[in-house]
Design a protein around this motif. Structure first.
Motif, PDB file in Angstrom:
ATOM      1  N   VAL A 272       0.862  -1.167   0.000  1.00 27.48           N
ATOM      2  CA  VAL A 272       0.000   0.000   0.000  1.00 27.48           C
ATOM      3  C   VAL A 272       0.905   1.225   0.000  1.00 27.48           C
ATOM      4  O   VAL A 272       1.823   1.316   0.814  1.00 27.48           O
ATOM      5  CB  VAL A 272      -0.921   0.015   1.244  1.00 27.48           C
ATOM      6  CG1 VAL A 272      -1.784   1.265   1.253  1.00 27.48           C
ATOM      7  CG2 VAL A 272      -1.788  -1.231   1.309  1.00 27.48           C
ATOM      8  N   GLU A 273       0.638   2.156  -0.912  1.00 28.52           N
ATOM      9  CA  GLU A 273       1.389   3.408  -0.969  1.00 28.52           C
ATOM     10  C   GLU A 273       0.492   4.556  -0.514  1.00 28.52           C
ATOM     11  O   GLU A 273      -0.585   4.764  -1.072  1.00 28.52           O
ATOM     12  CB  GLU A 273       1.902   3.670  -2.383  1.00 28.52           C
ATOM     13  CG  GLU A 273       2.943   2.658  -2.829  1.00 28.52           C
ATOM     14  CD  GLU A 273       3.482   2.954  -4.211  1.00 28.52           C
ATOM     15  OE1 GLU A 273       3.428   4.115  -4.658  1.00 28.52           O
ATOM     16  OE2 GLU A 273       3.956   2.002  -4.843  1.00 28.52           O
ATOM     17  N   VAL A 274       0.956   5.282   0.504  1.00 29.42           N
ATOM     18  CA  VAL A 274       0.226   6.416   1.072  1.00 29.42           C
ATOM     19  C   VAL A 274       1.231   7.476   1.500  1.00 29.42           C
ATOM     20  O   VAL A 274       2.432   7.226   1.526  1.00 29.42           O
ATOM     21  CB  VAL A 274      -0.607   6.001   2.313  1.00 29.42           C
ATOM     22  CG1 VAL A 274      -1.714   5.047   1.949  1.00 29.42           C
ATOM     23  CG2 VAL A 274       0.277   5.398   3.390  1.00 29.42           C
ATOM     24  N   GLU A 275       0.743   8.648   1.886  1.00 26.54           N
ATOM     25  CA  GLU A 275       1.639   9.626   2.489  1.00 26.54           C
ATOM     26  C   GLU A 275       2.027   9.109   3.874  1.00 26.54           C
ATOM     27  O   GLU A 275       1.252   8.428   4.536  1.00 26.54           O
ATOM     28  CB  GLU A 275       0.956  10.982   2.577  1.00 26.54           C
ATOM     29  CG  GLU A 275       0.772  11.584   1.191  1.00 26.54           C
ATOM     30  CD  GLU A 275       0.198  12.973   1.237  1.00 26.54           C
ATOM     31  OE1 GLU A 275       0.955  13.909   0.945  1.00 26.54           O
ATOM     32  OE2 GLU A 275      -0.985  13.102   1.566  1.00 26.54           O
ATOM     33  N   ALA A 276       3.249   9.415   4.299  1.00 30.24           N
ATOM     34  CA  ALA A 276       3.825   8.808   5.498  1.00 30.24           C
ATOM     35  C   ALA A 276       2.992   8.977   6.761  1.00 30.24           C
ATOM     36  O   ALA A 276       2.966   8.096   7.597  1.00 30.24           O
ATOM     37  CB  ALA A 276       5.233   9.337   5.720  1.00 30.24           C
ATOM     38  N   ASP A 277       2.286  10.071   6.932  1.00 32.08           N
ATOM     39  CA  ASP A 277       1.537  10.294   8.170  1.00 32.08           C
ATOM     40  C   ASP A 277       0.079   9.857   8.086  1.00 32.08           C
ATOM     41  O   ASP A 277      -0.718  10.155   8.956  1.00 32.08           O
ATOM     42  CB  ASP A 277       1.622  11.753   8.585  1.00 32.08           C
ATOM     43  CG  ASP A 277       1.042  12.697   7.534  1.00 32.08           C
ATOM     44  OD1 ASP A 277       0.816  12.250   6.391  1.00 32.08           O
ATOM     45  OD2 ASP A 277       0.825  13.872   7.853  1.00 32.08           O
ATOM     46  N   THR A 278      -0.275   9.098   7.071  1.00 38.55           N
ATOM     47  CA  THR A 278      -1.652   8.636   6.878  1.00 38.55           C
ATOM     48  C   THR A 278      -1.978   7.498   7.834  1.00 38.55           C
ATOM     49  O   THR A 278      -1.181   6.596   8.043  1.00 38.55           O
ATOM     50  CB  THR A 278      -1.828   8.154   5.422  1.00 38.55           C
ATOM     51  OG1 THR A 278      -1.600   9.259   4.551  1.00 38.55           O
ATOM     52  CG2 THR A 278      -3.209   7.595   5.170  1.00 38.55           C
ATOM     53  N   GLN A 279      -3.179   7.554   8.412  1.00 36.59           N
ATOM     54  CA  GLN A 279      -3.669   6.438   9.210  1.00 36.59           C
ATOM     55  C   GLN A 279      -4.304   5.450   8.248  1.00 36.59           C
ATOM     56  O   GLN A 279      -5.182   5.805   7.461  1.00 36.59           O
ATOM     57  CB  GLN A 279      -4.693   6.910  10.239  1.00 36.59           C
ATOM     58  CG  GLN A 279      -4.090   7.763  11.318  1.00 36.59           C
ATOM     59  CD  GLN A 279      -5.138   8.197  12.322  1.00 36.59           C
ATOM     60  OE1 GLN A 279      -6.240   8.573  11.958  1.00 36.59           O
ATOM     61  NE2 GLN A 279      -4.778   8.160  13.583  1.00 36.59           N
ATOM     62  N   LEU A 280      -3.869   4.204   8.313  1.00 35.71           N
ATOM     63  CA  LEU A 280      -4.355   3.180   7.395  1.00 35.71           C
ATOM     64  C   LEU A 280      -5.107   2.111   8.183  1.00 35.71           C
ATOM     65  O   LEU A 280      -4.600   1.590   9.180  1.00 35.71           O
ATOM     66  CB  LEU A 280      -3.180   2.550   6.648  1.00 35.71           C
ATOM     67  CG  LEU A 280      -3.547   1.615   5.511  1.00 35.71           C
ATOM     68  CD1 LEU A 280      -4.202   2.384   4.366  1.00 35.71           C
ATOM     69  CD2 LEU A 280      -2.315   0.885   5.007  1.00 35.71           C
ATOM     70  N   TYR A 281      -6.311   1.812   7.729  1.00 35.67           N
ATOM     71  CA  TYR A 281      -7.159   0.817   8.377  1.00 35.67           C
ATOM     72  C   TYR A 281      -7.409  -0.330   7.413  1.00 35.67           C
ATOM     73  O   TYR A 281      -7.641  -0.111   6.226  1.00 35.67           O
ATOM     74  CB  TYR A 281      -8.520   1.417   8.740  1.00 35.67           C
ATOM     75  CG  TYR A 281      -8.448   2.517   9.768  1.00 35.67           C
ATOM     76  CD1 TYR A 281      -8.727   2.255  11.106  1.00 35.67           C
ATOM     77  CD2 TYR A 281      -8.120   3.819   9.408  1.00 35.67           C
ATOM     78  CE1 TYR A 281      -8.674   3.266  12.056  1.00 35.67           C
ATOM     79  CE2 TYR A 281      -8.057   4.834  10.349  1.00 35.67           C
ATOM     80  CZ  TYR A 281      -8.336   4.548  11.672  1.00 35.67           C
ATOM     81  OH  TYR A 281      -8.280   5.556  12.602  1.00 35.67           O
ATOM     82  N   ILE A 282      -7.358  -1.546   7.925  1.00 36.02           N
ATOM     83  CA  ILE A 282      -7.744  -2.725   7.155  1.00 36.02           C
ATOM     84  C   ILE A 282      -8.876  -3.382   7.924  1.00 36.02           C
ATOM     85  O   ILE A 282      -8.723  -3.726   9.101  1.00 36.02           O
ATOM     86  CB  ILE A 282      -6.565  -3.689   6.943  1.00 36.02           C
ATOM     87  CG1 ILE A 282      -5.479  -2.984   6.135  1.00 36.02           C
ATOM     88  CG2 ILE A 282      -7.035  -4.964   6.236  1.00 36.02           C
ATOM     89  CD1 ILE A 282      -4.243  -3.804   5.889  1.00 36.02           C
ATOM     90  N   ASN A 283     -10.019  -3.505   7.253  1.00 39.18           N
ATOM     91  CA  ASN A 283     -11.234  -4.028   7.895  1.00 39.18           C
ATOM     92  C   ASN A 283     -11.509  -3.310   9.213  1.00 39.18           C
ATOM     93  O   ASN A 283     -11.770  -3.929  10.245  1.00 39.18           O
ATOM     94  CB  ASN A 283     -11.150  -5.539   8.085  1.00 39.18           C
ATOM     95  CG  ASN A 283     -11.178  -6.270   6.768  1.00 39.18           C
ATOM     96  OD1 ASN A 283     -11.625  -5.750   5.759  1.00 39.18           O
ATOM     97  ND2 ASN A 283     -10.685  -7.491   6.764  1.00 39.18           N
ATOM     98  N   ASP A 284     -11.405  -1.976   9.176  1.00 38.54           N
ATOM     99  CA  ASP A 284     -11.689  -1.087  10.313  1.00 38.54           C
ATOM    100  C   ASP A 284     -10.719  -1.220  11.479  1.00 38.54           C
ATOM    101  O   ASP A 284     -10.981  -0.710  12.565  1.00 38.54           O
ATOM    102  CB  ASP A 284     -13.129  -1.270  10.819  1.00 38.54           C
ATOM    103  CG  ASP A 284     -14.147  -0.798   9.792  1.00 38.54           C
ATOM    104  OD1 ASP A 284     -13.877   0.216   9.120  1.00 38.54           O
ATOM    105  OD2 ASP A 284     -15.197  -1.444   9.663  1.00 38.54           O
ATOM    106  N   LYS A 285      -9.576  -1.869  11.262  1.00 31.87           N
ATOM    107  CA  LYS A 285      -8.551  -1.962  12.314  1.00 31.87           C
ATOM    108  C   LYS A 285      -7.357  -1.118  11.901  1.00 31.87           C
ATOM    109  O   LYS A 285      -6.790  -1.311  10.821  1.00 31.87           O
ATOM    110  CB  LYS A 285      -8.132  -3.412  12.547  1.00 31.87           C
ATOM    111  CG  LYS A 285      -9.256  -4.232  13.133  1.00 31.87           C
ATOM    112  CD  LYS A 285      -8.801  -5.605  13.509  1.00 31.87           C
ATOM    113  CE  LYS A 285     -10.000  -6.361  14.064  1.00 31.87           C
ATOM    114  NZ  LYS A 285      -9.637  -7.612  14.652  1.00 31.87           N
ATOM    115  N   LEU A 286      -6.967  -0.187  12.781  1.00 34.29           N
ATOM    116  CA  LEU A 286      -5.837   0.694  12.503  1.00 34.29           C
ATOM    117  C   LEU A 286      -4.552  -0.115  12.460  1.00 34.29           C
ATOM    118  O   LEU A 286      -4.278  -0.918  13.356  1.00 34.29           O
ATOM    119  CB  LEU A 286      -5.746   1.773  13.586  1.00 34.29           C
ATOM    120  CG  LEU A 286      -4.605   2.778  13.464  1.00 34.29           C
ATOM    121  CD1 LEU A 286      -4.736   3.608  12.184  1.00 34.29           C
ATOM    122  CD2 LEU A 286      -4.587   3.682  14.689  1.00 34.29           C
ATOM    123  N   THR A 287      -3.763   0.086  11.400  1.00 37.54           N
ATOM    124  CA  THR A 287      -2.469  -0.586  11.300  1.00 37.54           C
ATOM    125  C   THR A 287      -1.424   0.253  12.043  1.00 37.54           C
ATOM    126  O   THR A 287      -1.610   1.451  12.255  1.00 37.54           O
ATOM    127  CB  THR A 287      -2.041  -0.777   9.833  1.00 37.54           C
ATOM    128  OG1 THR A 287      -1.880   0.508   9.232  1.00 37.54           O
ATOM    129  CG2 THR A 287      -3.080  -1.582   9.065  1.00 37.54           C
TER     130      THR A 287
END
Length: 86
Positions: free
Chosen positions: A1-16
């Motif tokens: 997954v590519e995102v901006e470094a400070d992005t909060q990323l959730y998979i199935n509503d669980k914060l990574t």
């Protein structure tokens, strides 16, 4: 997954827990031939002070390699903008 470094990323509503701009995830014990669905959400703060979210639903099978790229937060199109993340 590519995102901006400070992005909060959730998979199935669980914060990574990873905060890097490139994040890798492995799903083990997937049954060959079966399709699995993962909901991925990227939340971040825009330069306008609002929180932005982008959502993707991924269909994955055992052995698949998928690359997901989320746009930089100030270039989001068709995303939700709010003062508070849902």
């Amino acid at each position: 997954v590519e995102v901006e470094a400070d992005t909060q990323l959730y998979i199935n509503d669980k914060l990574t827990s990873n905060s890097a701009s490139v994040r890798q995830f492995v799903s083990s014990n997937l049954t060959p031939g079966k399709t699995y669905r993962f909901n991925v959400r990227a939340d971040s703060m825009g330069s306008d002070g609002k929180r932005y979210s982008q959502n993707r639903t991924l269909e994955v099978r055992a052995g698949d390699r998928i690359i997901v790229k989320f746009l930089p937060r100030d270039r989001y199109k068709n995303v939700v903008a709010s003062n508070q993340v849902r």
